[in-house]
Design a protein around this motif. Structure first.
Motif, PDB file in Angstrom:
ATOM      1  N   UNK A 155       0.825  -1.213   0.000  1.00 19.99           N
ATOM      2  CA  UNK A 155       0.000   0.000   0.000  1.00 19.99           C
ATOM      3  C   UNK A 155       0.857   1.260   0.000  1.00 19.99           C
ATOM      4  N   UNK A 156       1.951   1.238   0.762  1.00 14.46           N
ATOM      5  CA  UNK A 156       2.845   2.397   0.814  1.00 14.46           C
ATOM      6  C   UNK A 156       3.481   2.656  -0.548  1.00 14.46           C
ATOM      7  N   UNK A 157       3.941   1.593  -1.209  1.00 12.16           N
ATOM      8  CA  UNK A 157       4.545   1.755  -2.533  1.00 12.16           C
ATOM      9  C   UNK A 157       3.526   2.287  -3.539  1.00 12.16           C
ATOM     10  N   UNK A 158       2.311   1.746  -3.495  1.00 14.02           N
ATOM     11  CA  UNK A 158       1.285   2.180  -4.444  1.00 14.02           C
ATOM     12  C   UNK A 158       0.927   3.644  -4.206  1.00 14.02           C
ATOM     13  N   UNK A 159       0.800   4.039  -2.948  1.00 12.13           N
ATOM     14  CA  UNK A 159       0.517   5.448  -2.638  1.00 12.13           C
ATOM     15  C   UNK A 159       1.639   6.345  -3.122  1.00 12.13           C
ATOM     16  N   UNK A 160       2.878   5.903  -2.957  1.00 18.73           N
ATOM     17  CA  UNK A 160       4.030   6.691  -3.411  1.00 18.73           C
ATOM     18  C   UNK A 160       3.976   6.879  -4.930  1.00 18.73           C
TER      19      UNK A 160
ATOM     20  N   UNK B 153       2.625  10.216  -9.666  1.00 20.88           N
ATOM     21  CA  UNK B 153       2.009  10.265 -10.990  1.00 20.88           C
ATOM     22  C   UNK B 153       0.901  11.300 -11.072  1.00 20.88           C
ATOM     23  N   UNK B 154       0.235  11.547  -9.956  1.00 23.11           N
ATOM     24  CA  UNK B 154      -0.878  12.510  -9.976  1.00 23.11           C
ATOM     25  C   UNK B 154      -0.414  13.926 -10.273  1.00 23.11           C
ATOM     26  N   UNK B 155       0.866  14.207 -10.110  1.00 29.03           N
ATOM     27  CA  UNK B 155       1.390  15.541 -10.412  1.00 29.03           C
ATOM     28  C   UNK B 155       1.649  15.726 -11.899  1.00 29.03           C
ATOM     29  N   UNK B 156       1.469  14.655 -12.677  1.00 33.31           N
ATOM     30  CA  UNK B 156       1.817  14.696 -14.101  1.00 33.31           C
ATOM     31  C   UNK B 156       0.583  14.758 -15.002  1.00 33.31           C
ATOM     32  N   UNK B 157      -0.573  15.064 -14.420  1.00 32.85           N
ATOM     33  CA  UNK B 157      -1.768  15.096 -15.262  1.00 32.85           C
ATOM     34  C   UNK B 157      -1.666  16.164 -16.340  1.00 32.85           C
TER      35      UNK B 157
END
Length: 391
Positions: free
Chosen positions: A301-306, A311-315
């Motif tokens: 879960x920690x890796x996926x959140x990271x 990635x969310x900053x690259x929209x």
């Protein structure tokens, strides 16, 4: 990126990574496809192979013992007793067995969803010629809303058969709500847990299901050719769907007139199981238990959140995330669209990152043994590629 605790339960990350020779070749980040063989699993298989080569059929007994150990460990993982677990060769077989047990009558319907794996759906499609309707709940932006499934369920629904976590987008369905939905309509709930068992917590004491099937070669760190089928108590008196010598109490009984099946889930087994797959499953699950199931889930879960945060900053650079942003609606898979994704996949491969080019997406599946450094490095490569091709 923020620093994270890189311990794995009672072990250092360095020690855990030493169990995985694949880490010496690069960053393996496609664990939800086929997990790499860990040293404890390899040693267990090699020991069984040695017994086979030196003593012949003696290794069959080792395989049966390993199967019982694996059933017990898998039961612990998902919160059920081992007598409700059968050994199966793959998830698809488990869904087929469940479909035969449920045996929807003509005029009834079965509800599946649009992001299901084929093996979760094909067994039900065969029933259409008998007058059973198969209804498909539609996805919205890479997720399957509960309401989409709810809208397809009515008083004639015999079964709700779901892929718990989509291998395409990584979306995770809410078992608790679906368990209640199935119960309220008197329908059986069948779960394909290929991408969830071992990756996220599952507690069937809190969210009972009728059947749950999972393979061993993904998040359970076994090998191909092995799997488990959980059969809830209400189905343990079902006649064996495919009776064979592994279904019955005494496989040496020469009586061919009657079938005397096990009183537990083993009645859902049929013929010979793969001894080496059983050995690998027991070793893989034992390894996860030593680390701690909760620690394994937390690290994934920690890796996926990271990954998702980065990635969310690259929209604005053309990256489209298909995986839900809500942690409760995802598991160990991150799927994204990006311009020239095949070029990105090739770049990642050249740099030593093994990720998926899956259904038109880049797919990244980090496991508990992966490091935060690997996550940050793959993010850096994706970021550079996105900015180069933005606009």
């Amino acid at each position: 990126m923020d620093q994270v605790d890189e311990r794995c339960g009672p072990y250092s990350l360095a020690e855990v990574r030493s169990w995985f020779p694949v880490t010496r070749r690069g960053a393996y980040l496609f664990n939800g496809n086929i997990a790499p063989c860990a040293e404890p699993v390899r040693h267990a298989i090699e020991k069984a192979l040695l017994t086979w080569s030196e003593y012949g059929d003696a290794y069959h007994g080792d395989g049966k013992q390993a199967a019982q150990q694996a059933r017990t460990l898998f039961g612990e993982l998902i919160g059920v007793q081992p007598h409700t677990i059968a050994s199966i060769p793959n998830t698809t077989t488990g869904i087929h067995l469940a479909s035969r047990a449920v045996n929807p009558p003509p005029g009834s319907n079965v509800v599946v969803h649009e992001l299901s794996e084929q093996g979760s759906v094909f067994p039900w499609l065969q029933l259409r010629e008998r007058g059973v309707e198969v209804r498909v709940a539609r996805a919205v932006a890479g997720d399957v809303p509960y309401e989409s499934i709810q809208a397809e369920v009515d008083e004639r629904t015999a079964a709700i058969s779901i892929t718990h976590v989509s291998m395409g987008t990584g979306c995770r369905l809410d078992l608790s709500r679906l368990s209640a939905l199935a119960r309220d309509h008197g329908a059986a709930l069948i779960v394909d847990a290929a991408q969830s068992a071992g990756a996220v917590p599952i507690d069937l004491r809190a969210t009972p299901v009728d059947f749950l099937a999972a393979p061993t070669f993904k998040w359970l760190f076994g090998q191909t050719g092995g799997g488990f089928l959980h059969v809830s108590e209400r189905w343990l008196e079902t006649p064996p769907p495919i009776p064979g010598h592994s279904s019955v109490v005494d496989s040496h009984d020469v009586n061919l007139e009657t079938i005397n099946p096990y009183a537990d889930a083993r009645r859902f087994e049929s013929g010979m199981t793969d001894a080496l797959a059983n050995v690998a499953a027991a070793a893989g699950l034992a390894m996860l238990k030593r680390v701690g199931y909760s620690q394994v889930h937390a690290r994934i879960a920690t890796h996926v959140t990271r990954l998702m945060d980065g990635l969310s900053t690259l929209d604005n650079a053309g990256v489209v995330l298909w995986t839900p942003t809500d942690p409760e609606h995802r598991a160990g898979i991150v799927a994204l669209d990006i311009a020239h994704h095949k070029d990105l996949h090739q770049s990642l491969t050249r740099e030593g990152f093994h990720v998926g080019d899956w259904q038109g997406h880049i797919r990244i599946d980090p496991a508990f043994y992966n490091s935060a450094e690997e996550i940050d490095s793959v993010l850096a490569i994706i970021t550079a590629h996105a900015r180069e091709h933005a606009g």
